[in-house]
Design a protein around this motif. Structure first.
Motif, PDB file in Angstrom:
ATOM      1  N   LEU A  11     -23.852  49.068 -19.284  1.00 47.51           N
ATOM      2  CA  LEU A  11     -25.277  49.340 -19.451  1.00 47.51           C
ATOM      3  C   LEU A  11     -25.876  49.743 -18.107  1.00 47.51           C
ATOM      4  CD1 LEU A  11     -27.543  49.071 -21.695  1.00 47.51           C
ATOM      5  CD2 LEU A  11     -28.150  46.933 -20.554  1.00 47.51           C
ATOM      6  N   LEU A  12     -26.543  50.885 -18.087  1.00 50.77           N
ATOM      7  CA  LEU A  12     -27.309  51.293 -16.904  1.00 50.77           C
ATOM      8  C   LEU A  12     -28.769  50.952 -17.175  1.00 50.77           C
ATOM      9  CD1 LEU A  12     -27.380  52.704 -14.129  1.00 50.77           C
ATOM     10  CD2 LEU A  12     -27.741  54.866 -15.349  1.00 50.77           C
ATOM     11  N   VAL A  13     -29.345  50.055 -16.387  1.00 55.11           N
ATOM     12  CA  VAL A  13     -30.698  49.547 -16.633  1.00 55.11           C
ATOM     13  C   VAL A  13     -31.725  50.622 -16.303  1.00 55.11           C
ATOM     14  CG1 VAL A  13     -32.401  47.782 -16.067  1.00 55.11           C
ATOM     15  CG2 VAL A  13     -29.974  47.187 -16.196  1.00 55.11           C
ATOM     16  N   GLU A  14     -32.569  50.931 -17.286  1.00 59.83           N
ATOM     17  CA  GLU A  14     -33.594  51.960 -17.126  1.00 59.83           C
ATOM     18  C   GLU A  14     -35.009  51.391 -17.115  1.00 59.83           C
ATOM     19  OE1 GLU A  14     -32.858  54.814 -20.225  1.00 59.83           O
ATOM     20  OE2 GLU A  14     -30.707  54.697 -19.885  1.00 59.83           O
ATOM     21  N   GLU A  15     -35.195  50.237 -17.743  1.00 65.04           N
ATOM     22  CA  GLU A  15     -36.512  49.600 -17.784  1.00 65.04           C
ATOM     23  C   GLU A  15     -36.363  48.106 -17.560  1.00 65.04           C
ATOM     24  OE1 GLU A  15     -38.824  50.408 -21.217  1.00 65.04           O
ATOM     25  OE2 GLU A  15     -38.420  52.561 -21.208  1.00 65.04           O
ATOM     26  N   ARG A  16     -37.315  47.545 -16.863  1.00 65.21           N
ATOM     27  CA  ARG A  16     -37.377  46.092 -16.640  1.00 65.21           C
ATOM     28  C   ARG A  16     -38.815  45.690 -16.910  1.00 65.21           C
ATOM     29  NH1 ARG A  16     -35.222  41.802 -12.838  1.00 65.21           N
ATOM     30  NH2 ARG A  16     -37.028  40.490 -12.426  1.00 65.21           N
ATOM     31  N   GLU A  17     -39.014  44.813 -17.899  1.00 72.17           N
ATOM     32  CA  GLU A  17     -40.386  44.433 -18.226  1.00 72.17           C
ATOM     33  C   GLU A  17     -40.489  42.948 -18.537  1.00 72.17           C
ATOM     34  OE1 GLU A  17     -41.774  46.243 -21.887  1.00 72.17           O
ATOM     35  OE2 GLU A  17     -39.708  46.725 -22.429  1.00 72.17           O
ATOM     36  N   GLN A  18     -41.641  42.397 -18.193  1.00 68.19           N
ATOM     37  CA  GLN A  18     -41.933  40.992 -18.463  1.00 68.19           C
ATOM     38  C   GLN A  18     -42.314  40.844 -19.928  1.00 68.19           C
ATOM     39  OE1 GLN A  18     -42.033  38.288 -16.026  1.00 68.19           O
ATOM     40  NE2 GLN A  18     -42.030  37.129 -17.952  1.00 68.19           N
ATOM     41  N   GLY A  66     -39.626  35.497 -19.926  1.00 70.24           N
ATOM     42  CA  GLY A  66     -38.341  36.137 -19.746  1.00 70.24           C
ATOM     43  C   GLY A  66     -38.483  37.623 -19.413  1.00 70.24           C
ATOM     44  N   ILE A  67     -37.371  38.191 -19.042  1.00 70.35           N
ATOM     45  CA  ILE A  67     -37.317  39.600 -18.645  1.00 70.35           C
ATOM     46  C   ILE A  67     -36.478  40.375 -19.660  1.00 70.35           C
ATOM     47  CG2 ILE A  67     -36.576  41.223 -16.850  1.00 70.35           C
ATOM     48  CD1 ILE A  67     -38.884  39.514 -15.957  1.00 70.35           C
ATOM     49  N   ARG A  68     -36.988  41.505 -20.072  1.00 74.39           N
ATOM     50  CA  ARG A  68     -36.218  42.394 -20.957  1.00 74.39           C
ATOM     51  C   ARG A  68     -35.736  43.593 -20.136  1.00 74.39           C
ATOM     52  NH1 ARG A  68     -36.925  44.780 -27.011  1.00 74.39           N
ATOM     53  NH2 ARG A  68     -36.251  46.909 -26.608  1.00 74.39           N
ATOM     54  N   LYS A  90     -28.458  52.712 -27.130  1.00 75.30           N
ATOM     55  CA  LYS A  90     -29.541  51.992 -26.461  1.00 75.30           C
ATOM     56  C   LYS A  90     -29.386  50.500 -26.708  1.00 75.30           C
ATOM     57  CE  LYS A  90     -34.521  52.187 -25.636  1.00 75.30           C
ATOM     58  NZ  LYS A  90     -35.809  52.848 -25.999  1.00 75.30           N
ATOM     59  N   ALA A  91     -29.546  49.723 -25.648  1.00 70.74           N
ATOM     60  CA  ALA A  91     -29.360  48.273 -25.765  1.00 70.74           C
ATOM     61  C   ALA A  91     -30.346  47.534 -24.868  1.00 70.74           C
ATOM     62  CB  ALA A  91     -27.930  47.890 -25.403  1.00 70.74           C
ATOM     63  N   ALA A  92     -30.614  46.280 -25.232  1.00 70.64           N
ATOM     64  CA  ALA A  92     -31.564  45.448 -24.487  1.00 70.64           C
ATOM     65  C   ALA A  92     -30.917  44.109 -24.144  1.00 70.64           C
ATOM     66  CB  ALA A  92     -32.829  45.219 -25.299  1.00 70.64           C
ATOM     67  N   LEU A  93     -31.113  43.684 -22.912  1.00 69.97           N
ATOM     68  CA  LEU A  93     -30.587  42.415 -22.412  1.00 69.97           C
ATOM     69  C   LEU A  93     -31.777  41.513 -22.063  1.00 69.97           C
ATOM     70  CD1 LEU A  93     -28.095  40.767 -21.331  1.00 69.97           C
ATOM     71  CD2 LEU A  93     -28.486  41.899 -19.132  1.00 69.97           C
ATOM     72  N   ILE A  94     -31.804  40.293 -22.607  1.00 62.07           N
ATOM     73  CA  ILE A  94     -32.897  39.353 -22.349  1.00 62.07           C
ATOM     74  C   ILE A  94     -32.421  38.312 -21.335  1.00 62.07           C
ATOM     75  CG2 ILE A  94     -34.578  37.794 -23.379  1.00 62.07           C
ATOM     76  CD1 ILE A  94     -34.685  40.693 -24.419  1.00 62.07           C
ATOM     77  N   LYS A  95     -33.165  38.190 -20.241  1.00 63.50           N
ATOM     78  CA  LYS A  95     -32.807  37.240 -19.175  1.00 63.50           C
ATOM     79  C   LYS A  95     -34.031  36.397 -18.824  1.00 63.50           C
ATOM     80  CE  LYS A  95     -29.326  37.450 -17.255  1.00 63.50           C
ATOM     81  NZ  LYS A  95     -28.054  36.742 -17.526  1.00 63.50           N
ATOM     82  N   ASP A  96     -33.791  35.337 -18.037  1.00 60.90           N
ATOM     83  CA  ASP A  96     -34.920  34.500 -17.628  1.00 60.90           C
ATOM     84  C   ASP A  96     -35.675  35.161 -16.477  1.00 60.90           C
ATOM     85  OD1 ASP A  96     -33.639  33.918 -15.136  1.00 60.90           O
ATOM     86  OD2 ASP A  96     -32.511  32.308 -16.090  1.00 60.90           O
ATOM     87  N   ASN A  97     -36.772  34.561 -16.096  1.00 56.72           N
ATOM     88  CA  ASN A  97     -37.660  35.167 -15.094  1.00 56.72           C
ATOM     89  C   ASN A  97     -37.032  35.291 -13.714  1.00 56.72           C
ATOM     90  OD1 ASN A  97     -39.829  35.581 -16.846  1.00 56.72           O
ATOM     91  ND2 ASN A  97     -40.599  33.499 -16.563  1.00 56.72           N
ATOM     92  N   GLU A  98     -35.979  34.534 -13.466  1.00 59.66           N
ATOM     93  CA  GLU A  98     -35.326  34.588 -12.155  1.00 59.66           C
ATOM     94  C   GLU A  98     -34.230  35.639 -12.094  1.00 59.66           C
ATOM     95  OE1 GLU A  98     -36.682  32.727  -9.814  1.00 59.66           O
ATOM     96  OE2 GLU A  98     -38.046  32.041 -11.395  1.00 59.66           O
ATOM     97  N   CYS A  99     -34.134  36.448 -13.098  1.00 59.33           N
ATOM     98  CA  CYS A  99     -33.055  37.442 -13.187  1.00 59.33           C
ATOM     99  C   CYS A  99     -33.081  38.391 -11.985  1.00 59.33           C
ATOM    100  CB  CYS A  99     -33.203  38.238 -14.487  1.00 59.33           C
ATOM    101  SG  CYS A  99     -32.096  39.645 -14.602  1.00 59.33           S
ATOM    102  N   PRO A 100     -31.962  38.534 -11.288  1.00 62.92           N
ATOM    103  CA  PRO A 100     -31.921  39.423 -10.114  1.00 62.92           C
ATOM    104  C   PRO A 100     -31.623  40.878 -10.461  1.00 62.92           C
ATOM    105  CG  PRO A 100     -29.837  38.275 -10.318  1.00 62.92           C
ATOM    106  CD  PRO A 100     -30.706  37.767 -11.441  1.00 62.92           C
TER     107      PRO A 100
END
Length: 457
Positions: free
Chosen positions: A396-403, A408-410, A420-430
């Protein structure tokens, strides 16, 4: 005070590239780029003429611009200008009429108009243009944001690079050779200079585009190169991580071509092979230069050298004389190939083409019914392809990062196959935009968007 200029682009990726080029030219000349809405001093509509509907949309946008700002400068640019200059000359909504080969003079043309506010036409017979001018349309500092995107969410990820213009094929339904002229290729050194500049700005994924991309290099008599040759050179640009290709003609897909691509790790296994119909008799009337059997063989070659590549295509339904039996043959062929995406178009009669004068024009209701069936097939086949890629490793090449409002971060992006795919991470995601992540694709969370999680060995 800077004059404000607003752009509206219609049509293909090549048009989008040229619109961005004009934006840069005018920005460098001291103009302020603004959204296509009330309040601009100049409105530039980069038009399309691929169908009569595209002509109509082009005129509608020109009239919308005039209505939004009666005292502004309204410029019609591009393909519709090349085929409809006479009609535009009578249209009082338009101040400037600028053909495809004059786009690079946009700043000078606007400057001349500001001197005396005299209506002007800048159109030459594009069919007489034989070479691709050097130092043209190079994107030095691309920024496609026109207010529709939040710059905090998006970054420099993927960008189109035009390497070729024109087409010599003259398919019976197509006006583009008359709007774009003969095949003209950019010189390899110019292409590489632009791509290196884009890589320096952070772009990771390049999409090589053209009006007839497969013809790249045929007109460069002093340089021994072709499409595979320029792809190999682009592959050597270290900072570029992915290379995608625009629409390809089936005939270019030989064993040697596919084997050459497969040897380049940056090539994405995502190929758009133009089809238009899966019925030989319709293909012949279209003046397409292959049979359904030959097309199937080319798909087989790609699948031989790439593991389950994403194959996409275009289909025209309701071409003049298309019988129910011919449509069913085309439908069965599309179903048998198993495309990831199928772009379906109802045939639109285009003045100036041979198909427009053909007998057996298909009623609109029949074209609509056939289009609906093809769309249902497209949805089913897309789902089947995505299902096959679940629970395996993907990049996956990340194209968008949104709160996310709920916390959490999408992170959203595309795989190499363009799923197209989405990865859900916590707010501390680097993880940041432009990062590549190994993921496992999971279930669909939105239409054709799959949830994913980081890959675990």
């Amino acid at each position: 005070m800077k004059k404000k200029v607003a752009f509206h682009n219609l049509g293909c990726k090549v048009n989008a590239y040229e619109t961005e080029s004009m934006r840069q030219i005018l920005e460098s000349a001291g103009y302020e780029i603004c959204p296509f809405g009330p309040g601009a001093d100049v409105y530039i509509v980069n038009t399309c003429t691929v169908t009569d509907i595209a002509d109509k949309k082009s005129r509608q946008m020109l009239h919308r611009a005039r209505k939004m700002a009666p005292q502004a400068v309204v410029a019609a640019v591009g393909c519709y200008v090349q085929t409809g200059a006479a009609r535009l000359a009578e249209d009082l909504a338009v101040d400037l009429i600028i053909g495809n080969s004059q786009k690079e003079q946009i700043a000078e043309i606007l400057g001349a108009y500001q001197q005396d506010r005299r209506r002007r036409e800048y159109v030459e017979d594009i069919r007489k243009v034989r070479t691709y001018p050097q130092e043209r349309e190079r994107l030095d500092n691309p920024d496609s944001s026109d207010g529709s995107e939040d710059p905090k969410k998006t970054g420099h990820i993927r960008i189109n690079v035009k390497i070729q213009d024109g087409c010599d094929r003259f398919c019976s339904y197509c006006i583009i050779p008359y709007a774009r002229g003969r095949v003209r290729s950019r010189r390899p050194e110019d292409v590489l200079e632009e791509i290196k500049s884009l890589a320096d700005q952070g772009y990771k994924e390049i999409v090589l585009t053209g009006i007839h991309l497969s013809s790249y290099g045929v007109d460069l008599t002093d340089v021994q190169t072709d499409l595979l040759g320029i792809i190999r050179q682009v592959h050597q640009v270290d900072e570029i991580a992915r290379i995608r290709l625009g629409s390809l003609e089936p005939g270019i897909v030989t064993e040697g071509f596919a084997e050459g691509l497969a040897a380049l790790p940056k090539i994405c296994p995502h190929f758009h092979l133009s089809l238009q119909s899966g019925c030989d008799s319709v293909l012949k009337r279209m003046n397409r230069r292959y049979t359904a059997r030959e097309y199937r063989e080319r798909c087989g070659i790609l699948r031989k050298y790439f593991t389950d590549p994403a194959l996409t295509t275009d289909i025209i339904v309701g071409f003049p004389g298309e019988t129910e039996e011919e449509f069913e043959e085309s439908y069965a062929f599309v179903e048998s190939i198993g495309f990831y995406e199928t772009h379906i178009f109802q045939y639109s009669r285009r003045a100036g083409t041979r198909a427009a004068a053909m007998d057996g024009q298909v009623p609109r209701s029949v074209k609509h019914a056939r289009s609906s069936r093809m769309l249902e097939l497209h949805e089913r086949q897309s789902g089947i392809y995505e299902e096959r890629h679940k629970h395996g490793q993907a990049e996956l090449l990340v194209e968008e990062r949104e709160q996310m409002p709920s916390g959490g971060i999408r992170l959203t992006g595309h795989t190499r196959e363009y799923i197209k795919a989405a990865l859900i991470k916590d707010n501390e995601c680097p993880i940041q935009i432009n990062d590549k992540i190994a993921v496992e694709l999971l279930d669909e969370i939105e239409p054709h968007v799959l949830l994913c999680r980081e890959w675990e060995e």
